[in-house]
Motif scaffolding. Structure first.
Motif, short mmCIF file in Angstrom:
data_model
loop_
_atom_site.label_atom_id
_atom_site.label_comp_id
_atom_site.label_asym_id
_atom_site.label_seq_id
_atom_site.Cartn_x
_atom_site.Cartn_y
_atom_site.Cartn_z
N ILE A 39 0.88 -1.12 0.08
CA ILE A 39 -0.07 0.03 -0.04
C ILE A 39 0.83 1.17 -0.17
O ILE A 39 2.07 1.18 0.41
CB ILE A 39 -0.89 0.05 1.11
CG1 ILE A 39 -0.23 0.16 2.58
CG2 ILE A 39 -1.86 -1.05 1.35
CD1 ILE A 39 -1.04 0.39 3.60
N LEU A 41 1.30 4.60 1.67
CA LEU A 41 0.89 5.54 2.84
C LEU A 41 0.97 6.92 2.59
O LEU A 41 1.55 7.57 1.94
CB LEU A 41 1.72 5.29 4.18
CG LEU A 41 1.79 3.91 4.80
CD1 LEU A 41 2.91 3.77 5.75
CD2 LEU A 41 0.49 3.39 5.45
N GLN A 42 -0.12 7.68 3.23
CA GLN A 42 -0.22 9.04 2.88
C GLN A 42 1.03 9.84 3.65
O GLN A 42 1.55 9.28 4.63
CB GLN A 42 -1.44 9.66 3.63
CG GLN A 42 -2.85 8.70 2.93
CD GLN A 42 -4.02 9.70 3.63
OE1 GLN A 42 -4.47 10.73 3.45
NE2 GLN A 42 -4.32 8.68 4.50
N ARG A 63 -8.22 11.37 4.41
CA ARG A 63 -7.33 10.97 2.92
C ARG A 63 -7.32 12.24 1.92
O ARG A 63 -8.27 12.80 1.66
CB ARG A 63 -8.50 10.06 2.28
CG ARG A 63 -8.27 9.05 1.23
CD ARG A 63 -6.95 8.38 1.85
NE ARG A 63 -6.05 7.51 0.79
CZ ARG A 63 -4.93 6.59 1.08
NH1 ARG A 63 -4.99 6.29 2.16
NH2 ARG A 63 -4.24 6.10 0.23
N GLU A 82 -5.26 3.63 -1.56
CA GLU A 82 -4.13 2.90 -0.78
C GLU A 82 -3.49 2.01 -1.80
O GLU A 82 -2.33 1.88 -1.59
CB GLU A 82 -4.58 2.40 0.42
CG GLU A 82 -5.68 1.30 0.25
CD GLU A 82 -7.08 1.57 0.15
OE1 GLU A 82 -8.00 0.80 0.47
OE2 GLU A 82 -7.41 2.99 -0.10
N HIS A 267 -8.62 4.63 4.38
CA HIS A 267 -8.55 3.69 3.12
C HIS A 267 -9.80 3.69 2.29
O HIS A 267 -10.98 3.77 3.06
CB HIS A 267 -8.23 2.32 3.39
CG HIS A 267 -6.73 1.99 3.73
ND1 HIS A 267 -6.14 0.89 3.63
CD2 HIS A 267 -5.53 3.00 3.67
CE1 HIS A 267 -4.92 1.12 3.89
NE2 HIS A 267 -4.55 2.45 3.98
#
Length: 408
Positions: A39, A41-42, A63, A82, A267
């Motif tokens: 995934i 990640l922000q 998000r 994600e 997510h």
């Protein structure tokens, strides 16, 4: 000889370990790859536009991938999922404010192939969440722009109301306070160490009592299903003759948050391993489903209890019940017919939207049917169903479920 004996003992120990820790698989027609996937990640930060307009994703459930200025009044909020492949239901959640009062326009953009789904929900200070007025929305084809008045006070902008893991924990602990027949337990931890709670609800003995399973928040943004779940659980925990009769016959295992990592990570759909947990009800490759299934099966076996009904609360574009076509030969072949008839009778101006189809992919409702000959239903609430209407639906569906089950 001594080496052979040690080898035999070691082999027996390994065999018993895997036997005790193995969980019965349930076959499905279409297999889905639920092996863990990478995934993205922000980057958690405050986006500062010329020290005048600010956007932030520094909170659980946020998000926002990027935020930048197009011109004096137009800004772009860019949101990525994600990982991919993923369903086309772009989730976003961020905070906005400005150094001085300012009217801005925010354009939502997503990677190629994805489009806007949710009407923005706003929250300021101690106000309740509310949908953005349609007069402040410009929408054409894939273009979605909203108009906002900003100030130094924070404005939350979110696809759906933000309900974090902490919010959920506070809710269920408050709900069950002083109810000594509700036993709060943990079935384990997620990849990121978050708790997987279960409310084990019964009165008297657990022996031979049929089990009803309640699931929710497999998909993080689907909070309208969670709102119905809250009212549903609240209704079965009321002290009255209906619930007293129900709990003399049945036991409930309620899982109030199946995918806590995905919820707090903001997510679109998946867990911290980049997997849709509602496609893992066959092989149990993800820790959330493996541990939940193991707990249900252990309790069923230990107390000689049949699993008879599973309701999995979700959200989609409209209110709908996804059911299995196979009813003959199941534990309660007439449950759905009786339940739905009662809902239409008791909820004003309500028509049950049932979409039957035997589960081909490994989802929870198919697990209940194929694994336990039980009734399995995916209980979906519409994204924009009025919140007060959701409370009524949650309340009545719980009451009528108990009435129907009390007759068996």
């Amino acid at each position: 000889m001594k080496f052979q004996f040690k080898y035999i003992v070691f082999s027996i120990v390994i065999f018993l370990f895997f036997k005790c820790n193995s969980v019965k698989r349930v076959p499905f027609e279409n297999i889905v790859d639920t092996n863990s996937k990478k995934i993205t990640l922000q980057d958690k930060k405050v986006f500062s536009i010329e020290k005048e307009v600010f956007a932030s994703n520094k909170f659980n459930g946020a998000r926002l991938s990027d935020f930048f200025k197009e011109n004096d009044s137009l800004f772009t909020a860019f949101v990525e999922p994600e990982n991919t492949p993923i369903n086309n239901s772009a989730y976003y959640s961020f905070k906005l404010w400005s150094s001085q009062p300012k009217t801005i326009y925010v354009k939502f953009t997503y990677p190629k192939g994805f489009k806007h789904r949710y009407v923005p929900k706003l929250k300021r200070n101690s106000e309740n969440w509310k949908s953005l007025d349609s007069s402040l929305i410009y929408k054409r084809d894939s273009l979605f722009i909203m108009k906002l008045d900003l100030s130094k006070d924070t404005t939350w902008v979110s696809a759906q109301e933000v309900v974090t893991v902490k919010d959920t924990e506070k809710w269920y602990k408050t709900l069950i306070r002083s109810k000594n027949y509700v036993h709060l337990k943990s079935v384990g931890k997620t990849k990121l160490g978050r708790n997987l709670p279960v409310l084990d609800i019964f009165k008297g003995t657990k022996e031979n009592k049929p089990i009803v399973v309640l699931l929710t928040r497999q998909h993080p943004p689907e909070v309208t299903g969670f709102f119905a779940y809250q009212e549903f659980l609240k209704s079965i925990l009321k002290e009255n003759n209906l619930t007293e009769t129900f709990f003399t016959k049945y036991r409930v295992l309620a899982f109030p948050i199946v995918n806590p990592d995905g919820v707090d990570l903001g997510h679109w759909r998946h867990n911290a391993n980049g997997v849709d947990t509602n496609r893992d009800w066959s092989q149990y490759r993800q820790s959330e489903i493996k541990q939940i299934v193991r707990f249900i099966l252990k309790e069923s076996k230990k107390f000689k209890s049949k699993i008879v009904l599973g309701l999995d609360f979700h959200s989609t574009y409209e209110d709908v019940f996804y059911t299995n076509k196979i009813k003959e030969g199941t534990v309660f072949p007439d449950f759905i017919k009786s339940w739905f008839a009662a809902l239409e009778k008791e909820i004003p101006n309500y028509k049950v939207n049932e979409k039957p189809g035997n589960s081909k992919k490994p989802v929870s409702k198919g697990w209940f049917l194929y694994g336990h000959n039980a009734v399995g239903i995916t209980y979906e609430i519409g994204d924009e169903t009025p919140r007060e209407r959701i409370k009524l639906i949650g309340k009545v569906t719980a009451e009528e479920m108990m009435k129907v089950l009390n007759k068996y």
